[in-house]
Design an enzyme around this catalytic site. Structure first.
Site, mmCIF file in Angstrom:
data_model
loop_
_atom_site.group_PDB
_atom_site.id
_atom_site.type_symbol
_atom_site.label_atom_id
_atom_site.label_comp_id
_atom_site.label_asym_id
_atom_site.label_seq_id
_atom_site.Cartn_x
_atom_site.Cartn_y
_atom_site.Cartn_z
ATOM 1 N N TYR A 47 0.846 -1.181 0.000
ATOM 2 C CA TYR A 47 0.000 0.000 0.000
ATOM 3 C C TYR A 47 0.886 1.237 0.000
ATOM 4 O O TYR A 47 2.086 1.156 0.301
ATOM 5 C CB TYR A 47 -0.940 0.022 1.214
ATOM 6 C CG TYR A 47 -0.246 0.061 2.555
ATOM 7 C CD1 TYR A 47 0.095 1.273 3.160
ATOM 8 C CD2 TYR A 47 0.080 -1.108 3.240
ATOM 9 C CE1 TYR A 47 0.743 1.319 4.396
ATOM 10 C CE2 TYR A 47 0.718 -1.064 4.478
ATOM 11 C CZ TYR A 47 1.049 0.136 5.048
ATOM 12 O OH TYR A 47 1.681 0.179 6.259
ATOM 13 N N ARG A 122 9.720 -6.902 14.434
ATOM 14 C CA ARG A 122 8.422 -7.224 13.855
ATOM 15 C C ARG A 122 8.570 -8.212 12.711
ATOM 16 O O ARG A 122 9.439 -8.064 11.852
ATOM 17 C CB ARG A 122 7.737 -5.952 13.352
ATOM 18 C CG ARG A 122 6.244 -6.144 13.075
ATOM 19 C CD ARG A 122 5.620 -4.881 12.552
ATOM 20 N NE ARG A 122 4.175 -4.935 12.660
ATOM 21 C CZ ARG A 122 3.342 -4.203 11.913
ATOM 22 N NH1 ARG A 122 3.825 -3.363 11.012
ATOM 23 N NH2 ARG A 122 2.034 -4.299 12.069
ATOM 24 N N ASP A 246 -2.797 2.122 16.731
ATOM 25 C CA ASP A 246 -2.565 1.741 15.327
ATOM 26 C C ASP A 246 -2.659 2.963 14.408
ATOM 27 O O ASP A 246 -2.914 2.828 13.219
ATOM 28 C CB ASP A 246 -3.538 0.652 14.884
ATOM 29 C CG ASP A 246 -3.177 0.027 13.543
ATOM 30 O OD1 ASP A 246 -1.975 -0.052 13.219
ATOM 31 O OD2 ASP A 246 -4.103 -0.374 12.793
#
Length: 305
Positions: A47, A122, A246
């Site tokens: 994205y 992550r 988030d």
């Protein structure tokens, strides 16, 4: 040529929540993006985010009532962690970070990241340009002695024998967005039940965030079909749940929510004050190494770490 979707920006004028967050709240998951000329995006990204500057995020903290945060490396930057490291260095907030790294990163670079406040790695098989599960074991071996954790952005309903996979890593693990199980599968889903077992036994942490990523609703929050997942995780072990905004909510399948609504939703999940303090404050202090802040009336708390 495949078109890379452009994300909507975060709501520029969120409302204040009906109840402010507890003093010392830590937002355990946010991103900053741009400007693109200074921080180029990975060509294989899934994205394209609009700019989401640090100043806008800090203003959000003042509105919602949090003063500490964890900057998380988004997939669109691959293993180039400069954007989060710069945010951590520049912010007036007390911050920690979660990076994305290659398993062969030199030891001196790992130590440098630790000195700059990185406390986890992550692993992201959901978005392209993220890293997959094949790297989890060698990464765990690299960062275990630093006291870091592994953070997974993954749909646990798709992971065979989740408990055994986590046990084999022999390192603290954190799952993003309530395990990313589509709400339509329900809390009885085998993968989510395995996650509940890990949380119950104290073998995993979970971020109560991203309800809009699992809901099938297309209306503003609260997302009623996501609530049973959050409530089940809190009931399983309130000492292993973490709140996260988030922000700026990149690549979501629903209309952009108001951050005030999201905070009210999370406060509703937590219920009583003792659980709220764990969810928003003390659990994050333990996991990320922030200096404890004592509740009002209990004495003089330490300055933010």
């Amino acid at each position: 040529m495949t078109t890379i979707p452009l994300c909507d920006p975060a709501d520029p004028r969120p409302r204040a929540p009906r109840t402010r967050l507890p003093p010392g709240t830590v937002d355990t998951h946010f991103h900053v993006f741009g400007p693109i000329e200074d921080y180029p995006l990975a060509p294989t990204r899934g994205y394209t985010p609009p700019d989401a500057p640090l100043a806008q995020y800090e203003e959000l903290g003042r509105l919602l009532g949090f003063s500490r945060a964890v900057a998380v490396q988004p997939s669109v930057y691959g293993t180039d962690n400069r954007r989060i490291l710069d945010a951590m260095r520049q912010s007036a907030m007390s911050m920690r970070g979660v990076a994305v790294i290659d398993a062969d990163l030199p030891e001196r670079e790992l130590l440098r990241l630790h000195e700059q406040g990185i406390r986890g790695v992550r692993i992201n098989p959901v978005f392209t340009a993220g890293t997959g599960f094949s790297i989890a074991r060698p990464l765990a071996d690299r960062v275990r002695t630093l006291g870091w954790h592994l953070q997974f952005l993954a749909d646990v309903s798709k992971i065979a024998d989740l408990a055994r996979a986590v046990e084999a890593l022999d390192i603290p693990v954190v799952f993003d967005h309530m395990g990313h199980v589509p709400a339509g599968k329900g809390v009885a889903d085998k993968g989510f039940q395995a996650l509940l077992g890990l949380v119950r036994d104290g073998r995993a942490w979970v971020k109560l965030s991203g309800a809009y990523r699992i809901t099938v609703q297309r209306t503003p929050p609260p997302y009623g079909d996501a609530a049973p997942f959050a409530e089940a995780l809190i009931a399983a072990n309130p000492d292993r749940v973490l709140w996260a905004s988030d922000w700026p909510h990149p690549s979501i399948p629903v209309p952009m929510p108001d951050d005030g609504d999201l905070v009210d939703m999370a406060l509703g999940w937590a219920g009583e004050a003792e659980i709220r303090r764990k969810l928003f404050v003390t659990n994050a202090e333990r996991l990320y190494g922030f200096e404890p802040i004592l509740p009002a009336g209990s004495g003089h708390g330490d300055k933010n770490g």
